[in-house]
Design an enzyme around this catalytic site. Sequence first.
Site, PDB file in Angstrom:
ATOM      1  N   ASP A 111       0.800  -1.236   0.000  1.00 12.51           N
ATOM      2  CA  ASP A 111       0.000   0.000   0.000  1.00 12.51           C
ATOM      3  C   ASP A 111       0.828   1.279   0.000  1.00 12.51           C
ATOM      4  O   ASP A 111       0.302   2.360   0.300  1.00 12.51           O
ATOM      5  CB  ASP A 111      -0.955   0.004   1.210  1.00 12.51           C
ATOM      6  N   ASP A 175      -7.102  -3.259  -5.890  1.00 11.55           N
ATOM      7  CA  ASP A 175      -6.640  -2.002  -5.282  1.00 11.55           C
ATOM      8  C   ASP A 175      -5.174  -1.701  -5.636  1.00 11.55           C
ATOM      9  O   ASP A 175      -4.747  -0.550  -5.653  1.00 11.55           O
ATOM     10  CB  ASP A 175      -6.757  -2.045  -3.745  1.00 11.55           C
ATOM     11  N   THR A 234     -13.229 -12.937  -3.178  1.00 15.10           N
ATOM     12  CA  THR A 234     -13.409 -11.597  -2.620  1.00 15.10           C
ATOM     13  C   THR A 234     -12.935 -11.593  -1.175  1.00 15.10           C
ATOM     14  O   THR A 234     -12.809 -12.651  -0.541  1.00 15.10           O
ATOM     15  CB  THR A 234     -14.867 -11.115  -2.694  1.00 15.10           C
ATOM     16  N   ARG A 246     -16.051  -0.452  -4.313  1.00 15.17           N
ATOM     17  CA  ARG A 246     -14.786   0.278  -4.281  1.00 15.17           C
ATOM     18  C   ARG A 246     -13.742  -0.388  -5.183  1.00 15.17           C
ATOM     19  O   ARG A 246     -12.913   0.285  -5.780  1.00 15.17           O
ATOM     20  CB  ARG A 246     -14.262   0.441  -2.852  1.00 15.17           C
ATOM     21  N   TRP A 250     -11.461   1.465  -7.869  1.00 15.93           N
ATOM     22  CA  TRP A 250      -9.990   1.371  -7.961  1.00 15.93           C
ATOM     23  C   TRP A 250      -9.579   0.979  -9.379  1.00 15.93           C
ATOM     24  O   TRP A 250      -8.597   1.486  -9.933  1.00 15.93           O
ATOM     25  CB  TRP A 250      -9.425   0.347  -6.970  1.00 15.93           C
TER      26      TRP A 250
END
Length: 397
Positions: A111, A175, A234, A246, A250
């Site tokens: 991240d 993401d 998921t 979301r 992304w």
Amino acid sequence: MIKRSISILGLVLLTQLAPAQTPIDVKGAFAFAAQQYEGMLQSHPDTTKFPQSTNPDGSPRDMKSSWWCSGFFGGSLWYLFEQTGDPKWKDAAHKWTMAVAKEQHNTGTHDLGFMLYCPFGNGYRLTKNPQYRTIMLTGAQSLSTRFRPDYGVIKSWNSFKDKAGEKYDYPVIIDNMMNLEFLFWAARESGDKRLRDLSVTHANQTLKNHFRPDASSYHVICYGDGGKVLARRTHQGYADESAWARGQAWALYGYTTMYRETKDKTYLQQAQRIADFFLNHPNLPADKIPYWDFNAPGIPNEERDASAGAIASSALLELSTYGGPSAKKYYQSAVQMLESLSGPAYRAKVGENNHFILKHSVGHKPGKSEIDVPLVYADYYYLEALLRYDALRKKRS
Ligand code: GLY
């Protein structure tokens, strides 16, 4: 991160895009954000406790710098500085940006794009502080250690257990596309072409493996030996085969960025296909703020996710500048999302909402965490979208 330049093509297209409509009051929205974040700064004197959300008991939910969201507050403070020019925001932004600095050495997370590029990237764009550049270049190298050339993707989590209890060692989540903008920047800035090449490889593998025929995205792809896909799952969505809102946002943002960085039409087409899935979905409400999952079983009695709306709005504003038959629709939908978020249904009242700007986001519903709450990244992408909208309108006038 906010994109400064708007292409000539984008400008020409935009002159044809927007119908006469009452413009969003960007200045007013930022004045409100400033009031809220002044309160946030007062309630957060300790820069090891990062504003994240609200706990079920109503108290502020704060996180450490190692949490994936630690860069958003600093990033939003930079957007406040950018819009207002008031040096008090620059000082606050610097303080909360430097509070994340130690994460430049963190090789245990994927991240770092969120954590470093949102605060340091915006800070560097606005101030050219060389310290920010050095920290980001170190961080980009840390992130790149998670890329395995034989798999062709950056590893997201260190491991992942699915709902059946099966454990996987090389999960990649959609993401992760949000890291690539950071790596492209670092490649340009440092001359390390490897960072660009691995980003392209990651985007291509993700394009191949993460999407269904209707352009909706899986959340988690579990890779095995040689980059083989072992499972599609998921984590935060309703079901393995559902479209977690979301995640779709992304994906939309990620492929729009890929087109900006490469001018490869494959990425533009992918971004447009994702946008069409999102905007044409029968479960997208009239205000264009999605439910937390497009396939949540209780729709219409399900929570909305304002964060997905804010991310999508920001991405659609950029995508609308790249032309195509739906450019006008992308722009108008993005504006509609911003109007919704700026209205009383989503925007908090002064002094409420633990000083966050937006209400009604969902972090992780299956994990029973952060349901119908403010989220720091919803605020960040909302402010970013407002700035993008403002820049586009100023170019047109
Ligand atoms: N990147 C984690 C999330 O979107 O919740």
